[in-house]
Design a protein around this motif. Structure first.
Motif, mmCIF file in Angstrom:
data_model
loop_
_atom_site.group_PDB
_atom_site.id
_atom_site.type_symbol
_atom_site.label_atom_id
_atom_site.label_comp_id
_atom_site.label_asym_id
_atom_site.label_seq_id
_atom_site.Cartn_x
_atom_site.Cartn_y
_atom_site.Cartn_z
ATOM 1 N N VAL A 152 12.182 0.206 41.396
ATOM 2 C CA VAL A 152 11.382 0.215 40.265
ATOM 3 C C VAL A 152 9.757 -0.025 40.722
ATOM 4 N N THR A 153 9.519 -0.865 41.657
ATOM 5 C CA THR A 153 8.283 -1.202 42.101
ATOM 6 C C THR A 153 7.483 0.045 42.696
ATOM 7 N N LEU A 154 8.376 1.064 43.248
ATOM 8 C CA LEU A 154 7.819 2.176 43.712
ATOM 9 C C LEU A 154 6.840 2.812 42.621
ATOM 10 N N GLY A 155 7.525 2.451 41.433
ATOM 11 C CA GLY A 155 6.781 3.014 40.111
ATOM 12 C C GLY A 155 5.371 2.709 39.985
ATOM 13 N N THR A 156 5.098 1.622 40.415
ATOM 14 C CA THR A 156 3.696 1.045 40.261
ATOM 15 C C THR A 156 2.921 1.708 41.440
ATOM 16 N N GLY A 157 3.283 2.113 42.583
ATOM 17 C CA GLY A 157 2.685 2.784 43.523
ATOM 18 C C GLY A 157 2.469 4.216 43.083
ATOM 19 N N VAL A 158 3.314 4.951 42.463
ATOM 20 C CA VAL A 158 3.306 6.064 41.859
ATOM 21 C C VAL A 158 1.918 6.408 40.742
ATOM 22 N N CYS A 159 1.971 5.175 39.955
ATOM 23 C CA CYS A 159 0.915 5.036 38.964
ATOM 24 C C CYS A 159 -0.508 5.029 39.601
ATOM 25 N N GLU A 160 -0.674 4.268 40.452
ATOM 26 C CA GLU A 160 -1.796 4.152 41.134
ATOM 27 C C GLU A 160 -2.124 5.405 41.760
ATOM 28 N N CYS A 161 -1.193 6.117 42.503
ATOM 29 C CA CYS A 161 -1.598 7.533 43.034
ATOM 30 C C CYS A 161 -2.214 8.264 41.977
ATOM 31 N N LEU A 162 -1.482 8.449 40.584
ATOM 32 C CA LEU A 162 -1.651 9.437 39.895
ATOM 33 C C LEU A 162 -3.080 9.199 39.151
ATOM 34 N N THR A 163 -3.367 7.859 38.812
ATOM 35 C CA THR A 163 -4.631 7.643 38.367
ATOM 36 C C THR A 163 -5.664 7.691 38.931
ATOM 37 N N ALA A 164 -5.642 7.464 40.479
ATOM 38 C CA ALA A 164 -6.740 7.676 41.536
ATOM 39 C C ALA A 164 -6.952 9.135 41.381
ATOM 40 N N LEU A 165 -5.950 9.946 41.687
ATOM 41 C CA LEU A 165 -6.163 11.404 41.549
ATOM 42 C C LEU A 165 -6.826 11.786 40.332
ATOM 43 N N SER A 166 -6.345 11.254 38.947
ATOM 44 C CA SER A 166 -6.825 11.746 37.804
ATOM 45 C C SER A 166 -8.462 11.303 37.734
ATOM 46 N N CYS A 167 -8.922 10.225 38.326
ATOM 47 C CA CYS A 167 -10.096 9.817 38.202
ATOM 48 C C CYS A 167 -11.194 10.788 39.121
ATOM 49 N N GLY A 168 -10.433 10.989 40.187
ATOM 50 C CA GLY A 168 -11.112 12.055 41.185
ATOM 51 C C GLY A 168 -11.500 13.278 40.456
ATOM 52 N N LEU A 169 -10.764 13.725 39.502
ATOM 53 C CA LEU A 169 -10.856 15.132 38.852
ATOM 54 C C LEU A 169 -11.764 14.923 37.824
ATOM 55 N N LEU A 170 -12.021 13.588 37.162
ATOM 56 C CA LEU A 170 -12.453 13.309 35.981
ATOM 57 C C LEU A 170 -14.029 12.777 36.390
ATOM 58 N N ILE A 171 -14.287 12.083 37.457
ATOM 59 C CA ILE A 171 -15.276 11.286 37.710
ATOM 60 C C ILE A 171 -16.748 12.168 37.418
ATOM 61 N N ASP A 172 -16.512 13.202 38.032
ATOM 62 C CA ASP A 172 -18.007 14.332 37.953
ATOM 63 C C ASP A 172 -18.212 15.008 36.673
#
Length: 415
Positions: free
Chosen positions: A226-246
């Motif tokens: 279940v803790t793997l889900g926290t790692g997946v969350c961080e990956c998804l949000t970092a990717l989303s932030c990379g797409l949104l930041i500019d």
């Protein structure tokens, strides 16, 4: 290292430290010498500290300003990807068991070898080549490699303007930034952001995650999955932030991230307090854990490093990264040491400390930090002039305007 060896040279040299650390950790088990394990962990810490300062510095300096945010977010995207990879291969069924843990620790040499193989083919930072080394020809070659033959001139002019504005100013030492009024509020902003990132409660959330999952009725042997889900969350949000930041901008994302973290800390405090009353409350706590991690990754997790590169010009940037990195790791160490005592004293109310911290950081950034999207480093520096010089800002702006006219004339003659 970044000043003496260059950004690329520092990253290459850093891999030697990582490989040496991997060897020490790998042979600690067959030799039976736990001292080698401690030495290896110490060296891999040095490797992490250097890498997290120099890598975003290198990317921030060669990226065009309209893509600078997205490229700088690559640091967070692959950092969170590395954490998730570590969580996966660290499972007992893979390399986390008693027989294979030396292989797990030695695996840190793989990205080091990959970087030694591929990084030599990349050019050095164009800004470093022109402003620090005065090598205009190598700078032009590097820009052509990074931006293409048709697009490099615009970036070249931007670097020349910054070089002219610095007027041969040498790279500053960290202690010189504390006495320089021209970077006072940039430095304060970076210190507040890096402290805020580590003291926001993200480490507390990870600490509490196991307890929250247990209260939700998840079996102890299933919690690592279940803790793997926290790692997946961080990956998804970092990717989303990379797409949104500019598109959205740095200011909205980082302030919004802190405000959302304030909200989830508040909800989590209530849900942990009333955990025993209703059967559905533990699931709300579990939802808050994931929501907090998503909010952190969307704002403070990635944008802090990006802004550290953007708030300073070339002569101050390496020293700013040294200060930011030192503050970040000291804050991380402090939380690690003090958090158990905070938990023992405040129990579930420990998150009140973090929600107040997140709120005050959001308020500070709202009042002080300008938007840096699509702005050159000189334009961002100008944004801070009024804060740094107060009544003397008008005089400084006039001097800056005159200097800018001279720069434009100089660039026309050069062209």
């Amino acid at each position: 290292m970044a000043i003496r060896l260059g950004r690329k040279g520092a990253l290459l040299m850093n891999n030697v430290i990582a490989i040496l650390a991997s060897i020490l950790m790998g042979i600690s088990f067959p030799t039976g010498l736990f001292e080698l394990l401690i030495a290896g962990r110490f060296l891999i810490g040095i490797n992490s500290g250097i890498g997290l300062c120099v890598q975003p510095l290198y990317i921030g300096e060669f990226a065009p300003k309209h893509l600078r945010g997205g490229l700088a977010m690559g640091t967070s995207i692959f950092l969170t990807g590395g954490i998730l990879t570590g969580q996966v291969i660290g499972l007992r069924e893979l390399l986390g068991g008693e027989k294979h843990w030396p292989l797990l620790l030695s695996s840190s040499c793989i990205p080091a070898f990959a970087q030694l193989l591929f990084l030599p083919w990349f050019p050095e930072s164009p800004r470093y080549l022109l402003i620090d080394r005065g090598d205009e020809l190598s700078c032009a070659k590097a820009l052509k490699r990074f931006h293409g033959s048709s697009e490099y001139r615009r970036e070249m002019e931007d670097i020349q303007r910054e070089c002219f504005a610095l007027d041969g100013e040498k790279p500053k030492k960290p202690w010189q930034l504390f006495t320089d009024p021209g970077v006072r509020w940039q430095l304060i902003t970076v210190i507040v952001m890096t402290m805020g990132q580590q003291l926001s409660g993200i480490n507390a959330i990870y600490f509490y995650a196991t307890y929250v999952f247990e209260q939700a009725g998840i079996l102890a042997e299933k919690i690592p999955y279940v803790t793997l889900g926290t790692g997946v969350c961080e990956c998804l949000t970092a990717l989303s932030c990379g797409l949104l930041i500019d598109y959205v901008g740095r200011r909205y994302l980082i302030i919004g991230g802190y405000l959302l973290m304030t909200l989830w800390c508040t909800v989590l405090t209530f849900s942990l307090t009333y955990q025993e009353l209703y059967s559905w409350v533990p699931y709300m706590s579990m939802t808050c854990v994931f929501a907090f991690i998503l909010s952190f990754g969307l704002g403070p997790g990635g944008i802090t490093n990006t802004l550290t590169a953007e708030l300073f010009v070339q002569s101050s940037r390496p020293a700013a990264y040294m200060i930011a990195g030192t503050v970040s790791w000291i804050s991380f160490f402090t939380v690690g040491m003090l958090f158990p005592f905070i938990v023992n004293g405040l129990k579930q109310y420990c998150f009140v400390v973090f929600l107040l911290e997140c709120f005050f950081v959001a308020a500070f950034l709202f009042l002080i930090m300008p938007e840096t999207k699509n702005k050159s480093f000189l334009e961002i520096k100008k944004e801070f002039h009024k804060l740094n010089f107060g009544r003397n800002a008008r005089k400084k702006e006039t001097e800056l305007f005159e200097r800018r006219q001279l720069q434009d004339e100089f660039l026309k003659i050069s062209t």
